[in-house]
Design a protein around this motif. Structure first.
Motif, short mmCIF file in Angstrom:
data_model
loop_
_atom_site.label_atom_id
_atom_site.label_comp_id
_atom_site.label_asym_id
_atom_site.label_seq_id
_atom_site.Cartn_x
_atom_site.Cartn_y
_atom_site.Cartn_z
N THR A 258 6.02 0.40 -9.34
CA THR A 258 7.15 -0.01 -8.50
C THR A 258 8.10 1.15 -8.25
O THR A 258 8.62 1.31 -7.14
CB THR A 258 7.94 -1.14 -9.20
N ARG A 259 8.30 1.98 -9.27
CA ARG A 259 9.24 3.09 -9.09
C ARG A 259 8.71 4.10 -8.07
O ARG A 259 9.47 4.66 -7.30
CB ARG A 259 9.55 3.76 -10.43
N GLU A 262 9.14 2.43 -4.62
CA GLU A 262 10.53 2.42 -4.14
C GLU A 262 11.01 3.82 -3.76
O GLU A 262 11.75 3.99 -2.79
CB GLU A 262 11.44 1.79 -5.21
N THR A 263 10.56 4.83 -4.51
CA THR A 263 10.98 6.20 -4.17
C THR A 263 10.35 6.64 -2.86
O THR A 263 10.99 7.31 -2.05
CB THR A 263 10.63 7.17 -5.32
N GLY A 265 9.61 4.65 -0.38
CA GLY A 265 10.39 3.95 0.64
C GLY A 265 11.70 4.67 0.94
O GLY A 265 12.06 4.88 2.10
N LYS A 266 12.38 5.12 -0.14
CA LYS A 266 13.67 5.83 0.03
C LYS A 266 13.46 7.15 0.75
O LYS A 266 14.20 7.52 1.64
CB LYS A 266 14.32 6.08 -1.34
N MET A 272 13.53 -1.35 2.35
CA MET A 272 12.62 -1.75 1.27
C MET A 272 11.95 -3.10 1.52
O MET A 272 10.85 -3.34 1.05
CB MET A 272 13.41 -1.76 -0.06
N GLN A 277 5.01 -5.03 -1.65
CA GLN A 277 4.68 -4.87 -3.07
C GLN A 277 4.04 -6.15 -3.60
O GLN A 277 4.58 -7.23 -3.41
CB GLN A 277 5.95 -4.65 -3.88
#
Ligand SMILES: CC(C)(COP(=O)(O)OP(=O)(O)OC[C@H]1O[C@@H](n2cnc3c(N)ncnc32)[C@H](O)[C@@H]1OP(=O)(O)O)[C@@H](O)C(=O)NCCC(=O)NCCS
Length: 327
Positions: A258-259, A262-263, A265-266, A272, A277
């Protein structure tokens, strides 16, 4: 020659057996809290007796064939992306061909691009179709990772899951696969490897005693490369397709962590809620990850025709890549 290759439909298969984080607390020194916060995973599916990469692949393929409304006898090529084949040979794709009862002598072969396998396979299918060589391709990502993971190694055992996802890709005069970008950085072959059982280190009592028949991974280094390469690859595919971020409905990253997702995506500066996911309930299923995600999205009504979608993935090799397509 066809102008485009379009995805007709998806199917997926997840084994019935569910392994929760609590199950891993009984196997290694870990906690539900650590696994959730460091990976985003809550549970994953594991194969049971009799289930293999090819049995899962064949089931996912049957569902994709049904969803696509094609006759299985019109399939011109079968590609299976896997690093957890039933055997070194014959290929998992040959076993799938047999299981599906496809008797026409079509080419059926495996590709080993680890977690980027589906993205690589989609690009191969696209090239087959656009060159005019084949009209309909069955592409499957299938992994039986639990059989190749050391259940005494907390660095790897909590991450991986089993499953398969399939897609039917067919020649079309309407846009489908728009662009792709594939790459391998051979400087990082050591970051995720399966040391023994190949020609370098054939199986011996020693290799078994030294637990060399399991995945070894330098997690933190993989993490850093994944964030960088998956973001850059996604942007490259979009650029090649002539698309800007506001024209993209979904980014579907390989479900590694997940990290990482998310990174990525950023870094893409992408909302997001449009970065899909499902890692919480499937874990990291390597080459099966993206097609399982696509199939679940299709089932949930999240994928709509004419949406522009970007896939991005990285895996052992390090191999990475992306595909932009219109559904
Ligand atoms: C594997 C991964 C989840 C580890 O997370 P991390 O935050 O990098 O954790 P680290 O490796 O730095 O380890 C931190 C600590 O947690 C410990 N740890 C590792 N696994 C653990 C587990 N399951 N439970 C509890 N603690 C664990 C480590 O031993 C380490 O302890 P130490 O500080 O006492 O040495 C993360 O690096 C990752 O997801 N990497 C990418 C993996 C991947 O995507 N691989 C497939 C590519 S497709």
């Amino acid at each position: 020659m066809a102008a485009f290759a379009r995805i007709l439909g998806f199917g997926h298969y997840l084994p019935a057996k569910v392994m929760t984080n609590a199950d891993f607390e009984k196997l290694v020194e870990t906690s539900d809290e650590w696994i959730r916060t460091r990976t985003g995973i809550q549970e994953r599916h594991f194969t049971e007796e009799g289930e293999t990469a090819s049995t899962m692949a064949a089931e996912a393929a049957k569902r994709a064939i049904e969803k696509s409304g094609i006759d299985k006898n019109n399939i011109d090529a079968i590609i299976v992306a896997t690093v957890t084949a039933d055997m070194h040979y014959p290929s998992t794709a040959a076993l799938v061909q047999r299981a599906l009862g496809i008797t026409r002598p079509v080419p059926s072969f495996d590709i080993g691009a680890a977690c980027a396998g589906f993205v690589f396979g989609l690009t191969i299918a696209d090239s087959f179709i656009k060159s005019g060589l084949y009209r309909t391709v069955l592409l499957i990502g299938a992994e039986n990772l639990s059989k190749f993971t050391d259940m005494q190694d907390r660095n790897t055992c909590v991450i991986f899951g089993d499953g398969a996802g399939a897609a039917i890709i067919q020649a079309s005069d309407k846009p489908g696969i728009l662009a792709s970008h594939l790459a391998t950085d051979g400087n990082y072959t050591h970051l995720i490897e399966f040391p023994a059982g190949g020609s370098r280190l054939p199986a011996t009592h020693e290799t078994v005693e030294q637990r060399l028949h399991y995945t070894r991974m330098e997690g933190q280094e993989v993490y850093k490369q994944a964030v960088k390469d998956m973001s850059e690859a996604a942007l490259e595919a979009m650029k090649r397709a002539g698309l800007t971020l506001d024209q993209i409905s979904w980014v579907i990253p390989h479900q590694a962590n997940t990290r990482i997702i998310e990174t990525v995506g950023k870094r893409l500066n992408f909302p997001m809620e449009k970065v899909f996911q499902n890692i919480a309930h499937v874990g990291n299923t390597s080459a099966a990850s993206i097609p399982i995600a696509l199939s679940e999205m299709e089932q949930q009504g999240l994928l709509k025709r004419e949406q522009n979608i970007v896939l991005t993935a990285l895996g052992s090799g390090l191999t990475y890549g992306s595909v932009a397509f219109r559904y």
